[in-house]
Motif scaffolding. Structure first.
Motif, PDB file in Angstrom:
ATOM      1  N   LYS A 168       0.829  -1.195   0.000  1.00 50.72           N
ATOM      2  CA  LYS A 168       0.000   0.000   0.000  1.00 50.72           C
ATOM      3  C   LYS A 168       0.864   1.246   0.000  1.00 50.72           C
ATOM      4  O   LYS A 168       1.916   1.300   0.621  1.00 50.72           O
TER       5      LYS A 168
ATOM      6  N   ARG B 126      -1.853  -6.006   6.694  1.00 49.10           N
ATOM      7  CA  ARG B 126      -1.906  -4.754   7.460  1.00 49.10           C
ATOM      8  C   ARG B 126      -0.500  -4.270   7.784  1.00 49.10           C
ATOM      9  O   ARG B 126      -0.163  -3.103   7.586  1.00 49.10           O
TER      10      ARG B 126
ATOM     11  N   SER C 104       0.257   4.011   1.407  1.00 50.89           N
ATOM     12  CA  SER C 104       0.328   4.631   2.724  1.00 50.89           C
ATOM     13  C   SER C 104       1.411   4.014   3.596  1.00 50.89           C
ATOM     14  O   SER C 104       1.981   4.679   4.455  1.00 50.89           O
TER      15      SER C 104
ATOM     16  N   LYS D 234      -8.518   0.391  10.125  1.00 53.61           N
ATOM     17  CA  LYS D 234      -8.964   1.383   9.138  1.00 53.61           C
ATOM     18  C   LYS D 234      -8.622   2.799   9.585  1.00 53.61           C
ATOM     19  O   LYS D 234      -8.242   3.643   8.764  1.00 53.61           O
ATOM     20  N   THR D 235      -8.746   3.055  10.879  1.00 57.09           N
ATOM     21  CA  THR D 235      -8.435   4.391  11.389  1.00 57.09           C
ATOM     22  C   THR D 235      -6.959   4.712  11.222  1.00 57.09           C
ATOM     23  O   THR D 235      -6.585   5.808  10.801  1.00 57.09           O
TER      24      THR D 235
ATOM     25  N   GLN E 123      -0.740  11.872   1.457  1.00 51.95           N
ATOM     26  CA  GLN E 123      -1.272  12.980   0.672  1.00 51.95           C
ATOM     27  C   GLN E 123      -0.573  14.290   1.017  1.00 51.95           C
ATOM     28  O   GLN E 123      -0.258  15.097   0.131  1.00 51.95           O
TER      29      GLN E 123
ATOM     30  N   GLN F 287      -4.850   3.237   9.068  1.00 58.83           N
ATOM     31  CA  GLN F 287      -4.550   3.319   7.644  1.00 58.83           C
ATOM     32  C   GLN F 287      -4.997   4.654   7.059  1.00 58.83           C
ATOM     33  O   GLN F 287      -4.308   5.244   6.213  1.00 58.83           O
ATOM     34  N   SER F 288      -6.149   5.152   7.497  1.00 58.30           N
ATOM     35  CA  SER F 288      -6.636   6.447   7.025  1.00 58.30           C
ATOM     36  C   SER F 288      -5.694   7.572   7.437  1.00 58.30           C
ATOM     37  O   SER F 288      -5.426   8.497   6.657  1.00 58.30           O
ATOM     38  N   TYR F 289      -5.193   7.494   8.652  1.00 60.27           N
ATOM     39  CA  TYR F 289      -4.236   8.512   9.117  1.00 60.27           C
ATOM     40  C   TYR F 289      -2.958   8.472   8.281  1.00 60.27           C
ATOM     41  O   TYR F 289      -2.428   9.521   7.881  1.00 60.27           O
TER      42      TYR F 289
ATOM     43  N   ASN G  10      -6.534  13.676  15.938  1.00 51.44           N
ATOM     44  CA  ASN G  10      -7.147  12.375  15.646  1.00 51.44           C
ATOM     45  C   ASN G  10      -6.162  11.237  15.838  1.00 51.44           C
ATOM     46  O   ASN G  10      -6.280  10.177  15.212  1.00 51.44           O
TER      47      ASN G  10
ATOM     48  N   GLU H  55      -2.653   7.394   5.227  1.00 54.88           N
ATOM     49  CA  GLU H  55      -2.956   7.880   3.883  1.00 54.88           C
ATOM     50  C   GLU H  55      -2.967   9.405   3.834  1.00 54.88           C
ATOM     51  O   GLU H  55      -2.507  10.003   2.856  1.00 54.88           O
ATOM     52  N   LYS H  56      -3.460  10.027   4.874  1.00 56.91           N
ATOM     53  CA  LYS H  56      -3.431  11.498   4.929  1.00 56.91           C
ATOM     54  C   LYS H  56      -1.996  11.998   5.009  1.00 56.91           C
ATOM     55  O   LYS H  56      -1.666  13.048   4.442  1.00 56.91           O
TER      56      LYS H  56
END
Length: 241
Positions: A67, A108, A69, A207-208, A218, A210-212, A168, A214-215
């Motif tokens: 991934k 993961r 991220s 998921k939380t 970005q 991984q989302s962090y 977060n 990914e940000k």
């Protein structure tokens, strides 16, 4: 008569040589035509016969790609992806181990900190914990009845809150605890209830995180684009008015 015979023999020899060259040229053309002709598949054209997946040979599977991220440069600036804070109760230790095993298992592949596994032997507890919190992206707090009674857990909770009270980067995990016993300091945080479905709660934690990450990726890409644009503008020649 002899002269005429010699002329006829010469004429025949020329005709024979001409026929030999003609035959040789014809065979060469046939060989070129065969070489340029596309080979046909055995069994006829594709339009005449349908091929089944089994007749096409084994499918080539591509290896799973990492991934984006997880390969971010900003991610590797910290030693751990998640710091798991829990009490010293045996039940809480086992639950923390299950969570870490889930997060660290591919695909993961997250990096977790457990104090009883990753602390440096001989180091001060407060120093080791503070370093781990500082070197972690996310802090997961396993809040149980033993957690709220543990002095070190309270210390680590306040340490994490001091670094980012409204960020977060805090994930409260509630298990076997009444809402009335929930720490007052975390009332403005959404929590994940592990009492109902731990497996689902673990997936939400993943998921939380991984989302962090990914940000972070970005943000890293935007930063690189802005730096590239600024460096390109500096090298552009100035237009003389």
């Amino acid at each position: 008569m002899t002269y005429l015979g010699e002329k006829l023999s010469r004429h025949d020899g020329i005709n024979n040589m001409y026929g030999w060259f003609k035959q040789m040229f014809k065979s060469t053309q046939n060989e070129k035509g065969k070489a340029t002709e596309k080979p046909r598949r055995a069994g006829g054209n594709r339009s005449e016969f349908s091929t089944s997946p089994s007749s096409q040979g084994p499918a080539v599977t591509k290896p799973p790609q990492l991934k984006l991220s997880l390969s971010s440069e900003l991610r590797w600036k910290r030693k751990y992806d998640v710091f798991v804070c829990h009490s010293s109760a045996q039940r809480d230790i086992e639950e923390a181990k299950r969570l870490v095993l889930f997060l660290e298992t591919p695909p993961r592949s997250l990096r977790c900190f457990l104090w009883h596994r990753d602390s440096c032997p001989g180091g001060a507890i407060s120093t080791e914990f503070c370093k781990a919190v500082e070197n972690s992206h996310i802090r997961a707090l396993l809040i149980t009845p033993s957690f709220v009674q543990d002095g070190w857990c309270s210390y680590m909770m306040h340490q994490a809150l001091a670094e980012g009270p409204m960020s977060n980067r805090m994930i409260p995990l509630l298990q076997g605890l009444a809402h009335s016993q929930y720490p007052q300091e975390l009332r403005f945080y959404y929590y994940i209830d592990l009492s109902r479905n731990p497996d689902y709660g673990f997936s939400v934690v993943n998921k939380t995180i991984q989302s962090y990450l990914e940000k972070l990726t970005q943000h890293e890409n935007k930063l690189c684009c802005s730096l590239d644009c600024s460096s390109a503008s500096e090298w552009q020649p100035r237009i003389q008015k």
